[in-house]
Design a protein around this motif. Structure first.
Motif, short mmCIF file in Angstrom:
data_model
loop_
_atom_site.label_atom_id
_atom_site.label_comp_id
_atom_site.label_asym_id
_atom_site.label_seq_id
_atom_site.Cartn_x
_atom_site.Cartn_y
_atom_site.Cartn_z
N VAL A 3 32.58 17.17 61.80
CA VAL A 3 31.78 18.26 61.25
C VAL A 3 31.08 18.98 62.40
O VAL A 3 30.34 18.36 63.18
N ILE A 4 31.30 20.28 62.48
CA ILE A 4 30.74 21.10 63.55
C ILE A 4 29.73 22.07 62.93
O ILE A 4 30.04 22.76 61.96
N LYS A 21 20.51 15.41 63.47
CA LYS A 21 21.82 15.69 64.06
C LYS A 21 22.90 14.76 63.52
O LYS A 21 24.10 15.03 63.70
N GLY A 22 22.51 13.72 62.83
CA GLY A 22 23.48 12.75 62.34
C GLY A 22 24.51 13.33 61.39
O GLY A 22 25.59 12.76 61.22
N ALA A 23 24.19 14.48 60.77
CA ALA A 23 25.13 15.09 59.84
C ALA A 23 26.27 15.81 60.55
O ALA A 23 27.25 16.21 59.91
N PHE A 24 26.14 15.98 61.87
CA PHE A 24 27.10 16.79 62.63
C PHE A 24 27.63 16.02 63.84
O PHE A 24 26.90 15.26 64.47
N ASP A 25 28.88 16.25 64.14
CA ASP A 25 29.47 15.65 65.33
C ASP A 25 29.17 16.46 66.58
O ASP A 25 29.02 15.90 67.67
N ARG A 26 29.10 17.78 66.43
CA ARG A 26 28.72 18.65 67.54
C ARG A 26 27.99 19.85 67.00
O ARG A 26 28.23 20.29 65.86
N TRP A 94 37.26 29.30 68.92
CA TRP A 94 37.21 28.35 70.03
C TRP A 94 36.98 26.94 69.49
O TRP A 94 37.66 25.99 69.91
N ALA A 95 36.02 26.78 68.57
CA ALA A 95 35.73 25.46 68.01
C ALA A 95 36.94 24.89 67.28
O ALA A 95 37.26 23.70 67.40
N LEU A 96 37.62 25.74 66.53
CA LEU A 96 38.81 25.29 65.80
C LEU A 96 39.88 24.81 66.78
O LEU A 96 40.53 23.77 66.55
N HIS A 97 40.04 25.52 67.87
CA HIS A 97 41.06 25.19 68.86
C HIS A 97 40.69 23.95 69.68
O HIS A 97 41.50 23.06 69.88
N MET A 104 33.74 23.39 59.60
CA MET A 104 32.92 24.25 60.44
C MET A 104 31.85 24.85 59.54
O MET A 104 32.17 25.64 58.64
N ALA A 105 30.61 24.47 59.78
CA ALA A 105 29.48 24.92 58.97
C ALA A 105 28.69 25.95 59.76
O ALA A 105 28.15 25.64 60.83
N PHE A 106 28.64 27.17 59.26
CA PHE A 106 28.00 28.27 59.96
C PHE A 106 26.59 28.50 59.43
O PHE A 106 26.34 28.43 58.22
#
Length: 237
Positions: A3-4, A21-26, A94-97, A104-106
């Motif tokens: 999860v980004i 931040k634990g909900a996200f990997d980056r 870029w993140a997808l690649h 991807m959470a915006f």
């Protein structure tokens, strides 16, 4: 699941200040959004981003992503004319690649700029996505295309903002992220792929504005409509 969290500079981005931040990997910050929280992992900015807006220090675990990385990444998805030449979409591709996310959470990427009041979390800024640009004629369509490109890779795009938005991504909350992307009209998306190939509006350098005279805005509008028609969710506010 990978999860980004992708942070833009819209006023809603401050909502994430209290999130663990634990909900996200980056966490991927765009331009000035690195200021919102110090635990960002990747900062994506254009080469002309002013030095006085860059972080004074970057830790050993943080990366700054410039055109050397994001131009090849965006080219792998068809290039800037089709993907949209503004940093919210560039960071997404870029993140997808590079990161191969599942989600991807915006946040702060709504690209809606009120006539009065703050346009960005830091006050009033320049609405880059609203500039006259052949690649940005329909921001919702460009987000629909990104959503489909991500879905093809098993990645869901969601919007964590509750504000008005140009993004067509489904809304979500940090505690209820999807486990799979929404379906889309594969037949329409395939026709859009074919039209992109036929038009051949690919610029390897990423400097598409230097070739703008060869792009037909009406053809781009028709292509944008295909991508919008291929998503089954609707733009919501």
């Amino acid at each position: 699941m990978v999860v980004i969290l992708i942070l833009g500079s819209g006023p809603s981005v401050i909502d994430c200040k209290g999130w663990g931040k634990g909900a996200f990997d980056r966490i991927v910050a765009i331009n000035n959004a690195w200021r919102v929280r110090p635990d960002w992992d990747d900062l994506v900015h254009p080469d002309d981003f002013p030095n006085d807006r860059k972080p004074l220090a970057v830790s050993a675990t943080q990366r700054v992503i410039t055109s050397a990385a994001y131009v090849p990444a965006q080219n792998d998805f068809g290039g800037f004319v089709y993907a949209g030449g503004t940093m919210a979409f560039t960071a997404g591709y870029w993140a997808l690649h590079a990161l191969k996310p599942s989600v991807m959470a915006f946040l702060g990427c709504d690209m809606v700029y009120p006539a009065t009041g703050p346009t960005h979390f830091y006050g009033t800024g320049t609405p880059d996505p609203l500039r006259q640009d052949v690649s940005l004629r329909s921001l919702p369509a460009k987000s629909a295309r990104l959503q489909i490109m991500a879905a093809r890779m098993g990645c869901a795009c969601v919007n964590l903002s509750t504000a008005d938005s140009q993004l067509v991504f489904p809304r979500a909350a940090v505690g209820s992220l999807p486990r799979a992307p929404l379906p889309f009209r594969q037949d329409i998306a395939a026709r859009a792929d074919q039209e992109e190939a036929r038009l051949n509006y690919y610029v390897p350098s990423g400097k598409y504005w230097k070739d703008e005279s060869r792009f037909d805005p009406s053809a781009i509008d028709a292509l944008d409509q295909m991508w919008l028609s291929a998503v089954q969710n609707s733009l919501s506010s």
